[in-house]
Motif scaffolding. Structure first.
Motif, PDB file in Angstrom:
ATOM      1  N   ALA A 402       0.832  -1.202   0.000  1.00 47.96           N
ATOM      2  CA  ALA A 402       0.000   0.000   0.000  1.00 47.96           C
ATOM      3  C   ALA A 402       0.870   1.258   0.000  1.00 47.96           C
ATOM      4  O   ALA A 402       0.567   2.245  -0.686  1.00 47.96           O
ATOM      5  CB  ALA A 402      -0.931   0.001   1.209  1.00 47.96           C
ATOM      6  N   PHE A 403       1.965   1.213   0.740  1.00 41.20           N
ATOM      7  CA  PHE A 403       2.876   2.363   0.756  1.00 41.20           C
ATOM      8  C   PHE A 403       3.603   2.517  -0.580  1.00 41.20           C
ATOM      9  O   PHE A 403       3.670   3.623  -1.140  1.00 41.20           O
ATOM     10  CB  PHE A 403       3.898   2.196   1.884  1.00 41.20           C
ATOM     11  N   ILE A 404       4.117   1.435  -1.106  1.00 39.70           N
ATOM     12  CA  ILE A 404       4.900   1.504  -2.346  1.00 39.70           C
ATOM     13  C   ILE A 404       4.041   2.033  -3.501  1.00 39.70           C
ATOM     14  O   ILE A 404       4.514   2.780  -4.358  1.00 39.70           O
ATOM     15  CB  ILE A 404       5.484   0.123  -2.701  1.00 39.70           C
ATOM     16  N   THR A 405       2.764   1.672  -3.522  1.00 36.08           N
ATOM     17  CA  THR A 405       1.876   2.117  -4.602  1.00 36.08           C
ATOM     18  C   THR A 405       1.272   3.491  -4.337  1.00 36.08           C
ATOM     19  O   THR A 405       0.500   3.996  -5.162  1.00 36.08           O
ATOM     20  CB  THR A 405       0.747   1.103  -4.816  1.00 36.08           C
ATOM     21  N   GLY A 406       1.588   4.096  -3.205  1.00 36.89           N
ATOM     22  CA  GLY A 406       1.143   5.450  -2.932  1.00 36.89           C
ATOM     23  C   GLY A 406      -0.185   5.569  -2.226  1.00 36.89           C
ATOM     24  O   GLY A 406      -0.690   6.682  -2.031  1.00 36.89           O
ATOM     25  N   THR A 407      -0.756   4.457  -1.806  1.00 37.42           N
ATOM     26  CA  THR A 407      -2.045   4.495  -1.105  1.00 37.42           C
ATOM     27  C   THR A 407      -1.903   5.022   0.313  1.00 37.42           C
ATOM     28  O   THR A 407      -2.819   5.662   0.853  1.00 37.42           O
ATOM     29  CB  THR A 407      -2.678   3.097  -1.074  1.00 37.42           C
ATOM     30  N   LYS A 408      -0.749   4.736   0.931  1.00 39.94           N
ATOM     31  CA  LYS A 408      -0.498   5.170   2.300  1.00 39.94           C
ATOM     32  C   LYS A 408       0.907   5.743   2.402  1.00 39.94           C
ATOM     33  O   LYS A 408       1.773   5.457   1.564  1.00 39.94           O
ATOM     34  CB  LYS A 408      -0.626   3.988   3.276  1.00 39.94           C
ATOM     35  N   THR A 409       1.144   6.527   3.445  1.00 37.08           N
ATOM     36  CA  THR A 409       2.503   6.944   3.749  1.00 37.08           C
ATOM     37  C   THR A 409       3.214   5.796   4.457  1.00 37.08           C
ATOM     38  O   THR A 409       2.570   4.840   4.934  1.00 37.08           O
ATOM     39  CB  THR A 409       2.518   8.168   4.664  1.00 37.08           C
ATOM     40  N   ALA A 410       4.526   5.887   4.564  1.00 41.87           N
ATOM     41  CA  ALA A 410       5.274   4.841   5.259  1.00 41.87           C
ATOM     42  C   ALA A 410       4.822   4.745   6.718  1.00 41.87           C
ATOM     43  O   ALA A 410       4.677   3.640   7.259  1.00 41.87           O
ATOM     44  CB  ALA A 410       6.771   5.127   5.185  1.00 41.87           C
ATOM     45  N   LYS A 411       4.583   5.875   7.351  1.00 42.74           N
ATOM     46  CA  LYS A 411       4.152   5.883   8.757  1.00 42.74           C
ATOM     47  C   LYS A 411       2.776   5.248   8.890  1.00 42.74           C
ATOM     48  O   LYS A 411       2.539   4.443   9.810  1.00 42.74           O
ATOM     49  CB  LYS A 411       4.119   7.325   9.281  1.00 42.74           C
ATOM     50  N   GLU A 412       1.859   5.594   7.992  1.00 40.57           N
ATOM     51  CA  GLU A 412       0.522   4.991   8.044  1.00 40.57           C
ATOM     52  C   GLU A 412       0.595   3.482   7.837  1.00 40.57           C
ATOM     53  O   GLU A 412      -0.112   2.714   8.511  1.00 40.57           O
ATOM     54  CB  GLU A 412      -0.371   5.623   6.974  1.00 40.57           C
TER      55      GLU A 412
END
Length: 426
Positions: A402-412
């Motif tokens: 989800a982070f790598i694809t831009g859906t979430k930030t790394a922290k989220e």
């Protein structure tokens, strides 16, 4: 699963559902000292009969000749049914006496297994590599003994691509940071994606990040160091050093691979992949330089799983089962098995045999065997150590994607993964 399947799938998690196995207690239990070394021993393996009957039947026949009061009943269980059948056997109380267990699944069965310390003392364990024995202990007690494994990892580089960026196979990356830098360089200069891996829980281990609390009740990976790791991989992914298809959930069938020539290298891989390349992409196979892989921050390499043998607590033939396991897994017999299938032993004496030490040839498989044998003493098998290891690994991977694809930030992503781990562990 068969040894070859085990090797090829070493980076994959168990397909099994999670949950603990209830212990079996009562009249069926008995100590090591009050059981006769005779009778019928029911012995389970996983998906070996089709290809390795001659080897196993031969061992059983030789053992029964030496021990005429013991009859070994070999039951081979399909890989997709192994855990289900063992669960059913434990529930019914009609259990095998010696059972092949994948180490990834060991935690969920520990409550129903017999501690082996009374049967395997210092002398009996002396030939096993200590780094493979110790992870099979829970609460200070030994619940399984190691059998075979996929060996130390290797790295694979396509010479035709890596030559364009001045890569020296005598000086390969020794860390994931170095591998990421090389991946970006390859894409910039050779216009080929570097590799196709995303950070998972094992990658965090390579950076020295603890995954779980000492009491196994809380996630411990949500740290600034872990956030930095995710950001490094994201930067390389955006720069196309990491192939775009790496975000696929189906890690066995990624769009960009060495096979189809769309990546340049694998910084850490199971050597069994070479067998697939040799068969399906011979041109790529002949183009490979095989080297030692990236190392963990504290040194050494991570073994993702190993095959082991355990004895159910409800067995009525524990002593006889233990003696047969000692025979079946001894150095001589492990070496014989390694000579007919590309696996690696858990015994020190086997690895010292000329079959492993006197490797000649410059083809990728020969070089890989040499790299693997040198790495065996540095292998570290460090499971998360819960009954839900496979589930936990996938929960973290979902959030990383989800982070790598831009859906979430790394922290989220890390916050959500931490909560999901804690919920699962609760």
């Amino acid at each position: 699963m068969s040894p070859r399947s085990f090797l090829a799938a070493a980076l994959a998690f168990s397909f099994l559902t999670t949950g603990c196995v209830a212990g079996t207690t009562g009249a069926s239990e008995s100590s090591a000292s009050d059981q006769p070394f005779e009778g019928e021993v029911e012995f389970w393996t996983i998906n070996l009969k089709k290809n390795y009957s001659a080897y196993i039947d031969g061992l059983i026949a030789a053992y029964q000749k030496q021990h005429p009061k013991v009859t070994v009943n070999w039951v081979d269980v399909p890989g997709t049914e192994s855990a289900t059948k063992l669960l059913a056997a434990v529930a019914s109380g009609d259990v095998p006496d010696a059972v092949n267990v994948n180490s990834i699944e060991l935690g969920r069965f520990v409550p129903s297994l017999e501690p082996l310390d009374a049967y395997f003392g210092t002398a009996e364990l002396a030939d096993f590599q200590p780094n493979l024995v110790e992870p099979l202990r829970t609460g200070g007690k030994l619940y399984a003994v190691p059998w075979y494994n996929g060996g130390a990892p290797v790295a694979m580089y396509r010479k035709s691509v890596m030559g364009k960026v001045g890569f020296d196979p005598e000086k390969p990356p020794t860390s994931y940071d170095e591998a990421l830098a090389l991946a970006d360089k390859v894409h910039d200069q050779a216009k080929v994606h570097g590799f196709n891996a995303l950070p998972d829980h094992n990658t965090l281990r390579y950076y020295g990040i603890e995954l779980i609390s000492a009491d196994k009740k809380k996630a411990a990976f949500n740290t600034p160091d872990a956030l930095a790791v995710l950001e490094k991989f994201k930067k390389s992914y955006d720069a196309e050093g990491i192939a775009p298809g790496a975000v696929s959930k189906d890690t066995r069938n990624l769009p960009q691979t060495l096979d189809n020539g769309q990546i340049a290298f694998k910084a850490t891989a199971n050597a069994a992949e070479l067998l697939n390349l040799q068969k399906n992409a011979p041109d790529v196979y002949q183009d490979l330089a095989v080297t030692p892989p990236v190392r963990m921050k504290e040194g050494g390499y991570l073994l993702l799983a190993q095959q082991a043998f355990a004895i159910p607590r409800a067995s009525k033939q524990k002593k006889a089962a233990a003696e047969f396991i000692k025979y079946f897994t001894n150095g001589v017999n492990q070496l014989a098995f390694c000579k007919i299938v590309p696996i690696y032993p858990s015994t020190v004496s086997s690895a010292k045999d000329p079959f492993f030490t006197d490797v000649t040839g410059s083809d990728p498989m020969s070089v890989a065997r040499s790299v693997i044998v040198k790495g065996l003493p540095e292998l570290k098998y460090v499971p998360i150590g819960t009954a839900k290891d496979a589930e936990l690994g996938e929960l973290l991977s979902e959030e990383v994607r989800a982070f790598i694809t831009g859906t979430k930030t790394a922290k989220e992503a890390l916050d959500t993964a931490e909560k999901r781990w804690n919920d699962a562990l609760a």
